[in-house]
Write a protein that holds these residues in place. Structure first.
Motif, PDB file in Angstrom:
ATOM      1  N   GLU A 168      -9.537   1.243   2.840  1.00 52.66           N
ATOM      2  CA  GLU A 168      -8.464   0.711   3.671  1.00 52.66           C
ATOM      3  C   GLU A 168      -8.943  -0.038   4.888  1.00 52.66           C
ATOM      4  OE1 GLU A 168      -4.970   2.439   6.536  1.00 52.66           O
ATOM      5  OE2 GLU A 168      -5.492   3.509   4.718  1.00 52.66           O
TER       6      GLU A 168
ATOM      7  N   GLU B 269      -7.783   4.900   3.340  1.00 51.91           N
ATOM      8  CA  GLU B 269      -6.827   5.216   2.283  1.00 51.91           C
ATOM      9  C   GLU B 269      -7.439   4.778   0.970  1.00 51.91           C
ATOM     10  OE1 GLU B 269      -2.666   3.265   0.988  1.00 51.91           O
ATOM     11  OE2 GLU B 269      -2.713   4.189   2.950  1.00 51.91           O
TER      12      GLU B 269
ATOM     13  N   LYS C 248       0.468   4.689   0.336  1.00 50.81           N
ATOM     14  CA  LYS C 248       0.385   5.784   1.304  1.00 50.81           C
ATOM     15  C   LYS C 248       0.954   5.392   2.663  1.00 50.81           C
ATOM     16  CE  LYS C 248      -2.841   9.088   3.393  1.00 50.81           C
ATOM     17  NZ  LYS C 248      -4.254   9.531   3.461  1.00 50.81           N
ATOM     18  N   SER C 249       0.579   4.238   3.164  1.00 51.70           N
ATOM     19  CA  SER C 249       1.016   3.804   4.490  1.00 51.70           C
ATOM     20  C   SER C 249       2.338   3.058   4.466  1.00 51.70           C
ATOM     21  CB  SER C 249      -0.049   2.896   5.120  1.00 51.70           C
ATOM     22  OG  SER C 249      -0.180   1.713   4.350  1.00 51.70           O
TER      23      SER C 249
ATOM     24  N   ASP D 113      -3.525   1.450  15.953  1.00 53.34           N
ATOM     25  CA  ASP D 113      -2.512   1.254  14.923  1.00 53.34           C
ATOM     26  C   ASP D 113      -2.771  -0.001  14.095  1.00 53.34           C
ATOM     27  OD1 ASP D 113      -1.047   3.515  15.503  1.00 53.34           O
ATOM     28  OD2 ASP D 113       0.142   2.517  17.042  1.00 53.34           O
TER      29      ASP D 113
ATOM     30  N   ASP E  96     -10.065   5.860   9.515  1.00 56.27           N
ATOM     31  CA  ASP E  96      -8.810   6.103   8.810  1.00 56.27           C
ATOM     32  C   ASP E  96      -8.841   5.320   7.517  1.00 56.27           C
ATOM     33  OD1 ASP E  96      -6.254   6.640   8.044  1.00 56.27           O
ATOM     34  OD2 ASP E  96      -5.324   5.229   9.438  1.00 56.27           O
TER      35      ASP E  96
ATOM     36  N   PHE F 282       2.990  -3.570   9.543  1.00 56.89           N
ATOM     37  CA  PHE F 282       2.642  -2.164   9.674  1.00 56.89           C
ATOM     38  C   PHE F 282       3.921  -1.336   9.597  1.00 56.89           C
ATOM     39  CE2 PHE F 282      -0.553  -4.700  11.758  1.00 56.89           C
ATOM     40  CZ  PHE F 282      -1.731  -4.175  11.253  1.00 56.89           C
TER      41      PHE F 282
ATOM     42  N   ASP G  54       4.658   1.928   9.973  1.00 59.33           N
ATOM     43  CA  ASP G  54       4.955   2.954  10.985  1.00 59.33           C
ATOM     44  C   ASP G  54       5.434   2.355  12.296  1.00 59.33           C
ATOM     45  OD1 ASP G  54       4.337   4.937   9.220  1.00 59.33           O
ATOM     46  OD2 ASP G  54       2.315   5.284   9.989  1.00 59.33           O
TER      47      ASP G  54
ATOM     48  N   ASN H 243       2.387  -0.085   4.305  1.00 59.57           N
ATOM     49  CA  ASN H 243       2.072  -1.403   4.850  1.00 59.57           C
ATOM     50  C   ASN H 243       2.159  -2.471   3.761  1.00 59.57           C
ATOM     51  OD1 ASN H 243       1.565  -0.109   7.263  1.00 59.57           O
ATOM     52  ND2 ASN H 243      -0.658  -0.123   7.021  1.00 59.57           N
TER      53      ASN H 243
ATOM     54  N   TYR I 117       0.855  -1.184   0.000  1.00 60.72           N
ATOM     55  CA  TYR I 117       0.000   0.000   0.000  1.00 60.72           C
ATOM     56  C   TYR I 117       0.894   1.238   0.000  1.00 60.72           C
ATOM     57  CZ  TYR I 117      -3.493  -3.456   1.240  1.00 60.72           C
ATOM     58  OH  TYR I 117      -4.314  -4.564   1.241  1.00 60.72           O
TER      59      TYR I 117
ATOM     60  N   GLU J 221      -5.465  -3.015   5.713  1.00 59.61           N
ATOM     61  CA  GLU J 221      -6.011  -2.433   4.497  1.00 59.61           C
ATOM     62  C   GLU J 221      -6.559  -3.506   3.568  1.00 59.61           C
ATOM     63  OE1 GLU J 221      -2.875   1.083   3.737  1.00 59.61           O
ATOM     64  OE2 GLU J 221      -2.098  -0.882   4.266  1.00 59.61           O
TER      65      GLU J 221
END
Length: 277
Positions: free
Chosen positions: A208, A204, A113-114, A235, A202, A135, A137, A116, A111, A239
């Motif tokens: 997502e 995307e 944007k994230s 967190d 949240d 994940f 982040d 992930n 993905y 997605e």
């Protein structure tokens, strides 16, 4: 995103073996390599067999503005089938196996944007079987057995090596499980879930979030640890790739249109022959 244009006969530009000359050729029963522009402005460059996309090729999905989505890989009877790479511009990309036009078998979805990543097994477009979702982040992972896009049983793994093992619902821990710590200790207990109505969704690309924002409560035996510990897990957001159900329905409609068109093409010469008589 619409699926590949299949409902209209098309004219292809044939690649001759010497590579020096191009000529137009009817799509009916054509076998060979060709460049095609469909009525909806989609493009395909690759191999055909008996008028159908079969072999390897690059399909470009027409978009009036911005970069188009693309699929490059193997085909069978007009469907993505085998190993290939699908790029959803602005959303993500998938590399792996396809069957009958859908993600099926082993594959990786990233993905954009994230950042992930899901790596594992798929079944007709959904995460299914053994897989791992990373994940970007937090560097946390959830891994285990998936069914219809959701983790049902597995591990919630932290970067320091601590992990929870047990059942999952909505991709969150729920039910009896065990926390394992890097020093070898472990704690048994029970997770419950409660929807967090105050949290903002949240999303995307609009596709997502796999379920509601949740707060989960961890309850242990009072003799082992504090009776209640609240763990916030905002967190954990698994997605989902773009849906393919509607694309499959569009394929069926286009196939019927193609049959009607071919039927009409056969009827016209018959009418002309009657008129001559």
């Amino acid at each position: 995103m619409g699926e590949e244009e299949e409902g209209k006969a098309y004219t292809i530009i044939k690649y001759l073996e010497d590579g020096q000359e191009l000529k137009e050729h009817s799509s009916r029963n054509y076998t060979g390599r060709a460049l095609v522009t469909y009525a909806n402005n989609d493009r395909y460059e690759g191999e055909f067999k008996d008028g159908l996309r079969e072999g390897t090729g690059l399909y470009t999905y027409f978009k009036e503005e911005g970069q188009p989505n693309t699929y490059e890989g193997e085909w069978l009877q007009n469907k993505k089938h085998g190993i290939g790479k699908m790029i959803f511009v602005g959303f993500g990309e998938y590399f792996g196996r396809f069957e009958n036009g859908k993600r099926h078998g082993e594959g990786v979805f990233k993905y954009y944007k994230s950042g992930n990543i899901y790596s594992g097994s798929w079944k007709y477009g959904e995460k299914n079987g053994h897989g791992e979702f990373i994940f970007n982040d937090t560097k946390m992972k959830i891994a285990g057995n998936w069914d219809k896009g959701k983790l049902t049983e597995g591990k919630w793994i932290f970067p320091n090596g601590t992990y929870f093992e047990g059942p999952f619902v909505n991709n969150y821990p729920k039910g009896e499980g065990v926390w394992h710590f890097v020093n070898g200790n472990y704690v048994k207990g029970d997770f419950s879930q409660k929807e967090n109505t105050e949290a903002e969704p949240d999303a995307e690309g609009g596709e997502e979030a796999s379920g509601p924002n949740m707060l989960i409560n961890w309850l242990t035996n009072p003799e082992v640890a504090d009776p209640t510990r609240v763990v916030k897990v905002e967190d954990i957001k698994v997605e989902l790739p773009p849906e393919e159900e509607e694309e499959e329905k569009e394929d069926e409609v286009k196939e019927e249109e193609k049959k009607e068109e071919e039927k009409h093409e056969e009827e016209v010469p018959n009418e002309e022959a009657k008129n001559e008589e």
